[in-house]
Design an enzyme around this catalytic site. Sequence first.
Site, PDB file in Angstrom:
ATOM      1  CE  LYS A 196     -61.422  16.628   1.118  1.00 38.57           C
ATOM      2  NZ  LYS A 196     -60.895  16.077   0.202  1.00 38.57           N
ATOM      3  CE  LYS A 229     -62.109   9.821  -3.697  1.00 34.37           C
ATOM      4  NZ  LYS A 229     -61.543  11.406  -4.103  1.00 34.37           N
TER       5      LYS A 229
HETATM    6 MG    MG Z   1     -58.536  12.494  -1.407  1.00 31.80          MG
END
Ligand code: MG
Length: 362
Positions: free
Chosen positions: A163, A262
């Site tokens: 991240k 997703k």
């Molecule tokens: Mg992402």
Amino acid sequence: MRIEAIDVIAVRLPLRSPWHTTAGTLNGREVLLVRLRSDIGEGWGECAAFAEPGYSAEFVASARLVLRDHLAPRLLTPTEVTSTTASLLMAPVAGHRMAKSALEMAMIDAELRAEGRSFAESLGVTRTHVDAGVAIGFAGSPAELCDRIASYVDAGYRRVKLKIAPGRDLDYISAARDQFPALALQVDANGAYTVADIDHLAALDEFALLLVEQPFGDDDLVGHALLANRLRTPVCLDEPIVSVDTTASAVALGACDVVNLKAGRVGGYVAARAIHDWCVERNIPLWCGGMLETGLGRAANVALAALDGFTLPGDLSASARFYETDIVTDPIVVEHGGIAVPSGPGFGVELDLDLIERFRVA
Ligand code: MG
């Protein structure tokens, strides 16, 4: 099937360590489970939404409400419904894709259990294993990040995602790349930058990354196109990919070289399959993202990721990466850098009802 009852159960699973992202810090994963009873048997689904509306507008409490008042009543009809017609019945409800996906999942699970088939078999996948990949939240320092990467590399993970955000990017990536020169590495910003950062982000090309994911906000497709034009590193989109149409728009603009898929975000596995097939026809590489799923959602994602279009390792990790105790009897494990595609009926996992009761919050 004729649906007889739909139970929505909220559980809160403690996390082994806090999960730090731009959306905040999670110490536990509150997650909604859907238990569906029908004339053909029972099935379970999982809602990808987090407790807070940080990743997207959906959150656990909103999903509970929309499931109870708007979605479940549309499926609790005296007529026959199937997992492929469910999306049509739920279409009058705008958005709320994660809530819809949870219901669809429970229907798929019930149908496949009744047929004695696995989800992988129903998708027609041939792979028996998928590569494991891990996502790492913000670390306190580049050295701490490298220690964490080392522990995952030692555990067999073949791809690591970091991240990033302004102030927590180049120093960290550079340290990781120095210490792990051959590691498959990619970064995810969850929309933390703006087009004003394009010059800064151009430095990412130095690090031989697999891709940069979602540097700008969900709505800024043009910004992503400008960046993709500037970078050699492929630009991947996550949050804005909610349908075949949004995928097609992003690709047409040149804003999306790679798709993070997703199922929860796109309204379910039927829609995810459609986006997968659309991308395969156009040679757009895909990988399967994760939402800190329990063993149930994790098992479904592993089967999805075994489809041929998923040419990059996904955020597919062992249950133990996040949870000391999962709610399934056979948690997902990583062995030799891979995860076995579940082959049992339905999603191939059995829920532990005692553990669900132990972690139940509503
Ligand atoms: Mg992402």
